[in-house]
Design a protein around this motif. Structure first.
Motif, PDB file in Angstrom:
ATOM      1  N   UNK A 123       0.868  -1.175   0.000  1.00 27.84           N
ATOM      2  CA  UNK A 123       0.000   0.000   0.000  1.00 27.84           C
ATOM      3  C   UNK A 123       0.907   1.228   0.000  1.00 27.84           C
ATOM      4  N   UNK A 124       0.832   2.020  -1.055  1.00 24.67           N
ATOM      5  CA  UNK A 124       1.691   3.193  -1.212  1.00 24.67           C
ATOM      6  C   UNK A 124       0.889   4.443  -0.873  1.00 24.67           C
ATOM      7  N   UNK A 125       1.393   5.212   0.099  1.00 23.88           N
ATOM      8  CA  UNK A 125       0.685   6.405   0.564  1.00 23.88           C
ATOM      9  C   UNK A 125       1.607   7.620   0.466  1.00 23.88           C
ATOM     10  N   UNK A 126       1.336   8.561  -0.441  1.00 20.53           N
ATOM     11  CA  UNK A 126       2.089   9.818  -0.461  1.00 20.53           C
ATOM     12  C   UNK A 126       1.521  10.760   0.604  1.00 20.53           C
ATOM     13  N   UNK A 127       2.396  11.451   1.307  1.00 24.57           N
ATOM     14  CA  UNK A 127       1.953  12.319   2.405  1.00 24.57           C
ATOM     15  C   UNK A 127       2.543  13.708   2.241  1.00 24.57           C
ATOM     16  N   UNK A 128       1.676  14.708   2.300  1.00 24.45           N
ATOM     17  CA  UNK A 128       2.148  16.089   2.357  1.00 24.45           C
ATOM     18  C   UNK A 128       1.221  16.877   3.275  1.00 24.45           C
ATOM     19  N   UNK A 129       1.739  17.254   4.439  1.00 28.08           N
ATOM     20  CA  UNK A 129       0.988  18.061   5.408  1.00 28.08           C
ATOM     21  C   UNK A 129      -0.402  17.475   5.683  1.00 28.08           C
ATOM     22  N   UNK A 130      -0.412  16.201   6.069  1.00 30.22           N
ATOM     23  CA  UNK A 130      -1.675  15.486   6.291  1.00 30.22           C
ATOM     24  C   UNK A 130      -1.894  15.123   7.754  1.00 30.22           C
ATOM     25  N   UNK A 131      -1.238  15.836   8.641  1.00 30.09           N
ATOM     26  CA  UNK A 131      -1.306  15.507  10.064  1.00 30.09           C
ATOM     27  C   UNK A 131      -2.744  15.337  10.551  1.00 30.09           C
ATOM     28  N   UNK A 132      -3.647  16.176  10.076  1.00 34.59           N
ATOM     29  CA  UNK A 132      -5.027  16.167  10.558  1.00 34.59           C
ATOM     30  C   UNK A 132      -5.751  14.858  10.243  1.00 34.59           C
ATOM     31  N   UNK A 133      -5.387  14.208   9.129  1.00 32.93           N
ATOM     32  CA  UNK A 133      -6.124  13.023   8.670  1.00 32.93           C
ATOM     33  C   UNK A 133      -5.306  11.737   8.718  1.00 32.93           C
ATOM     34  N   UNK A 173      -3.693  -9.705   6.543  1.00 31.51           N
ATOM     35  CA  UNK A 173      -2.569  -9.050   7.215  1.00 31.51           C
ATOM     36  C   UNK A 173      -1.250  -9.117   6.459  1.00 31.51           C
ATOM     37  N   UNK A 174      -1.222  -9.782   5.304  1.00 32.68           N
ATOM     38  CA  UNK A 174       0.036  -9.950   4.577  1.00 32.68           C
ATOM     39  C   UNK A 174       0.248  -8.766   3.625  1.00 32.68           C
ATOM     40  N   UNK A 175       0.648  -7.646   4.192  1.00 31.19           N
ATOM     41  CA  UNK A 175       0.862  -6.435   3.406  1.00 31.19           C
ATOM     42  C   UNK A 175       1.964  -5.598   4.038  1.00 31.19           C
ATOM     43  N   UNK A 176       2.475  -4.662   3.260  1.00 25.57           N
ATOM     44  CA  UNK A 176       3.387  -3.647   3.774  1.00 25.57           C
ATOM     45  C   UNK A 176       2.859  -2.278   3.355  1.00 25.57           C
ATOM     46  N   UNK A 177       3.232  -1.268   4.112  1.00 21.09           N
ATOM     47  CA  UNK A 177       2.777   0.095   3.841  1.00 21.09           C
ATOM     48  C   UNK A 177       4.002   0.954   3.542  1.00 21.09           C
ATOM     49  N   UNK A 178       4.026   1.552   2.366  1.00 23.60           N
ATOM     50  CA  UNK A 178       5.135   2.422   1.972  1.00 23.60           C
ATOM     51  C   UNK A 178       4.641   3.860   2.060  1.00 23.60           C
ATOM     52  N   UNK A 179       5.099   4.583   3.067  1.00 21.58           N
ATOM     53  CA  UNK A 179       4.698   5.972   3.276  1.00 21.58           C
ATOM     54  C   UNK A 179       5.805   6.891   2.763  1.00 21.58           C
ATOM     55  N   UNK A 180       5.468   7.761   1.835  1.00 20.89           N
ATOM     56  CA  UNK A 180       6.454   8.694   1.295  1.00 20.89           C
ATOM     57  C   UNK A 180       6.092  10.094   1.770  1.00 20.89           C
ATOM     58  N   UNK A 181       6.906  10.618   2.678  1.00 22.51           N
ATOM     59  CA  UNK A 181       6.686  11.981   3.159  1.00 22.51           C
ATOM     60  C   UNK A 181       7.282  12.948   2.141  1.00 22.51           C
ATOM     61  N   UNK A 182       6.418  13.706   1.492  1.00 26.83           N
ATOM     62  CA  UNK A 182       6.822  14.571   0.385  1.00 26.83           C
ATOM     63  C   UNK A 182       7.153  15.980   0.885  1.00 26.83           C
ATOM     64  N   UNK A 183       8.109  16.046   1.819  1.00 25.00           N
ATOM     65  CA  UNK A 183       8.560  17.338   2.318  1.00 25.00           C
ATOM     66  C   UNK A 183       7.550  18.060   3.182  1.00 25.00           C
ATOM     67  N   UNK A 184       6.805  17.321   4.006  1.00 21.09           N
ATOM     68  CA  UNK A 184       5.798  17.948   4.869  1.00 21.09           C
ATOM     69  C   UNK A 184       6.431  18.962   5.811  1.00 21.09           C
TER      70      UNK A 184
END
Length: 294
Positions: A6-16, A30-41
């Motif tokens: 599961x790929x999640x791009x993040x930019x200033x999303x603290x509220x959600x 449950x057999x998954x990984x989460x790839x969070x990319x913080x885009x300079x928040x």
């Protein structure tokens, strides 16, 4: 190797972000990984990600300078291809959330059919009286059901959001499918190129995804800007560049690629005025010349 990434791009999303990640970690499959990319928040998003990473080893956190959502998603794809090669990829926006049985249902569908792509319904969350809500709800809802041959006609009818679809990693890798970078509506190029190389699609009417939409959001502001509206047509060029790399795909799908050229040209033309029209006509001449030579 996890079955799903599961790929999640993040930019200033603290509220959600907490709601988003909690919905992911609640998955019954449950057999998954989460790839969070913080885009300079510049808010507290990275600290939230760090706390979740310490809590669950399936969460990976990658940081980059602010380059936009397309770049962040591409970085997530590269991580999957270079480190884990999960069988399937799902893209989730950081202000949205999902039902706990999304992955379980997707696994069952992929395991029991020969589909290349799963597309499911979404619930649009927001002010129901707003113009933006009504437009998003109309476009996001499905009208087809079950496993279908992915004909050119159905490719035209299928929306180009990525968050209501689950993709096969193998196709993304084999055809080097990526998001447009530094453009708005970057889902267009990725989805349309994936459609070109897919033979079967499975439509699931269940609502597994919740799409948060707000007046004044980036999407809303972008839609109102005629200059940014040109990115609809620029995304066609990104499709063309990916398709032409594979001669067999390009020759087989040249007719629908040309149809999309005119579809996006006329759609963009309806959204722009004097200055935008001049730029649109310039792009039209440049793009069609390259298409004609290919």
């Amino acid at each position: 190797m996890a079955k799903f990434s599961i790929i999640i791009p993040i930019y200033n999303s603290e509220q959600f972000l907490k709601r988003c990640l909690d919905s992911v970690l609640a998955q019954t499959f449950e057999d998954f990984q989460v790839i969070c990319i913080d885009d300079g928040s510049t808010d507290n998003s990275f600290n939230v990600l760090t706390r979740y990473k310490l809590k669950d080893k399936r969460i990976k956190v990658i940081s980059q300078e602010n380059c936009g959502q397309g770049s962040a998603r591409n970085k997530g794809i590269e991580y999957v291809l270079n480190n884990s090669m999960s069988e399937y990829i799902y893209f989730l926006d950081s202000d949205d959330y999902i039902e706990q049985d999304l992955l379980e249902s997707a696994w069952e569908t992929f395991s029991t059919t020969d589909t290349d792509l799963i597309c499911f319904n979404t619930e649009v969350v927001g002010d129901e009286s707003s113009r933006l809500y009504r437009r998003a709800r109309k476009y996001a809802q499905l009208s087809l059901v079950g496993l279908l041959n992915f004909t050119d006609n159905i490719k035209d009818l299928t929306n180009v959001y990525v968050w209501n679809k689950v993709f096969k990693t193998e196709l993304i890798k084999n055809y080097d499918i990526r998001f447009a970078e530094k453009l708005c509506y970057e889902d267009i190029a990725f989805c349309k190129m994936y459609f070109l190389v897919s033979d079967k699609i499975y439509f699931d009417m269940r609502r597994f995804h919740h799409y948060m939409i707000r007046e004044g959001s980036l999407m809303d502001l972008n839609f109102k800007s005629e200059i940014v509206a040109l990115d609809h047509f620029r995304n066609w060029y990104e499709i063309f560049k990916m398709a032409v790399k594979n001669k067999e795909v390009f020759e087989a799908k040249k007719t629908i690629i040309e149809k999309w050229f005119w579809d996006y040209y006329f759609m963009t033309k309806s959204m722009v005025k004097t200055s935008g029209l001049m730029e649109l006509e310039k792009l039209k001449a440049e793009y069609f010349k390259e298409f004609d030579k290919a």
